[in-house]
Design an enzyme around this catalytic site. Structure first.
Site, PDB file in Angstrom:
ATOM      1  N   GLY A   1      43.007  56.395  11.706  1.00 55.87           N
ATOM      2  CA  GLY A   1      43.366  57.461  12.626  1.00 55.87           C
ATOM      3  C   GLY A   1      44.723  57.243  13.262  1.00 55.87           C
ATOM      4  N   THR A   2      45.483  56.258  12.755  1.00 62.65           N
ATOM      5  CA  THR A   2      46.829  56.011  13.273  1.00 62.65           C
ATOM      6  C   THR A   2      47.769  57.119  12.809  1.00 62.65           C
ATOM      7  OG1 THR A   2      46.430  53.633  13.152  1.00 62.65           O
ATOM      8  CG2 THR A   2      48.708  54.338  13.413  1.00 62.65           C
TER       9      THR A   2
ATOM     10  N   ALA B   1      42.651  60.802   8.947  1.00 60.93           N
ATOM     11  CA  ALA B   1      42.576  62.054   9.699  1.00 60.93           C
ATOM     12  C   ALA B   1      43.482  61.938  10.908  1.00 60.93           C
ATOM     13  CB  ALA B   1      41.146  62.360  10.147  1.00 60.93           C
ATOM     14  N   SER B   2      44.174  63.016  11.217  1.00 59.63           N
ATOM     15  CA  SER B   2      44.986  63.025  12.424  1.00 59.63           C
ATOM     16  C   SER B   2      44.111  63.034  13.674  1.00 59.63           C
ATOM     17  CB  SER B   2      45.907  64.246  12.433  1.00 59.63           C
ATOM     18  OG  SER B   2      45.152  65.444  12.361  1.00 59.63           O
ATOM     19  N   ASN B   3      42.845  63.425  13.510  1.00 55.72           N
ATOM     20  CA  ASN B   3      41.920  63.458  14.632  1.00 55.72           C
ATOM     21  C   ASN B   3      40.501  63.381  14.080  1.00 55.72           C
ATOM     22  OD1 ASN B   3      40.294  64.263  16.901  1.00 55.72           O
ATOM     23  ND2 ASN B   3      42.144  65.091  17.829  1.00 55.72           N
TER      24      ASN B   3
ATOM     25  N   HIS C   1      48.864  65.241  25.995  1.00 56.07           N
ATOM     26  CA  HIS C   1      48.234  63.939  25.848  1.00 56.07           C
ATOM     27  C   HIS C   1      48.641  63.017  26.990  1.00 56.07           C
ATOM     28  CE1 HIS C   1      47.359  65.169  21.685  1.00 56.07           C
ATOM     29  NE2 HIS C   1      46.418  64.250  21.745  1.00 56.07           N
ATOM     30  N   HIS C   2      47.988  61.878  27.047  1.00 60.34           N
ATOM     31  CA  HIS C   2      48.290  60.857  28.042  1.00 60.34           C
ATOM     32  C   HIS C   2      49.702  60.298  27.825  1.00 60.34           C
ATOM     33  CE1 HIS C   2      47.516  57.905  24.830  1.00 60.34           C
ATOM     34  NE2 HIS C   2      46.502  58.700  24.518  1.00 60.34           N
TER      35      HIS C   2
ATOM     36  N   LYS D   1      50.828  57.880  24.828  1.00 55.54           N
ATOM     37  CA  LYS D   1      50.891  58.282  23.424  1.00 55.54           C
ATOM     38  C   LYS D   1      52.333  58.159  22.929  1.00 55.54           C
ATOM     39  CE  LYS D   1      49.515  61.879  20.144  1.00 55.54           C
ATOM     40  NZ  LYS D   1      48.892  60.847  19.267  1.00 55.54           N
TER      41      LYS D   1
END
Length: 239
Positions: free
Chosen positions: A73-74, A98-100, A133-134, A137
């Site tokens: 997922g990186t 997967a991107s997510n 996003h946080h 990221k």
């Protein structure tokens, strides 16, 4: 199932907790780079990679060469994605990127593609994507936002690509925001003078991403080949 965790930050620790709750054992924890760690494919069923962009390709390809399937997922390393697939096939290993991994986001992907098909002939609407996003990221836009844009581009031949913020008329603008304590929010907006259509996915915690990654690892065990989360969802929803 014995799992190697490649990347042991906040996401890795959440994956560890969910994996153990589902009866699995984490037998190897790597902070970022796989160097100086012994890999034994007879003792590791699947590796789950949430490391960093600079380490991901080495981590993934090293696992394949040690007979270890990988769920990754990186984001931010995809210039080497085709090379990774080639190595996977050469080593008769198995791979899901997967991107997510959130199961909800992957349902959201399905909705996005269906909506894009419906909107392609409606020329009065412009489309844009926003992701929040946080602040920790590292990459922008998010891999999920890029995946959403690519789906729209597949369905609309009049759009030629995407750009971060400053997009031409035939491109999809993606707006990336960074705020404290936001696991991830993605919104696709179709706007016209008459009305606006929006679909949004809001993550409430990292647990959804972590659960999806563990479910993907359960799916990948004892398989060979290149798979996607669409394959995992098909298995989950076939009944």
């Amino acid at each position: 199932m014995n799992i190697a965790l490649l990347g042991y930050g906040r996401m890795g620790k959440t994956i560890e907790k969910i994996a153990e709750d589902r009866g699995h054992e984490v037998v190897l924890k790597v902070s970022d780079d796989i160097d100086n760690h012994e890999l034994d494919g007879s003792k590791i069923d699947v590796a789950i990679d949430f490391s960093i962009p600079d380490a991901a390709f080495k981590n993934i390809s090293t696992c394949f060469r040690n007979n270890i399937p990988v769920v990754s997922g990186t984001t931010g390393w995809l210039d080497n994605y085709e090379k990774a697939k080639k190595i996977c096939n050469e080593e008769n290993s198995a791979f899901i990127y997967a991107s997510n991994f959130s199961l909800g986001v992957n349902v959201f992907f399905e909705l996005n593609q269906k909506l894009a098909k419906m909107m392609q002939g409606l020329e009065d609407y412009s489309v844009e994507i926003e992701e929040i996003h946080h602040t920790q990221k590292l990459d922008a836009p998010s891999g999920t936002a890029i995946s959403l844009a690519q789906q729209i581009l597949q369905e609309n031949s009049k759009l030629k690509g995407w750009q971060l913020e400053d997009a031409d008329a035939d491109e999809i603008p993606i707006f990336a925001k960074r705020e404290e304590n936001v696991p991830g929010t993605h919104t696709v907006t179709y706007d016209s003078e008459i009305d606006k259509i929006e679909i949004t996915h809001t993550a409430k915690s990292r647990k959804g991403f972590a659960l999806g990654a563990v479910v993907a690892a359960e799916y990948l065990k004892d398989k060979s080949g290149i798979f996607t989360m669409k394959d995992v969802l098909s298995e989950l929803f076939k009944n």
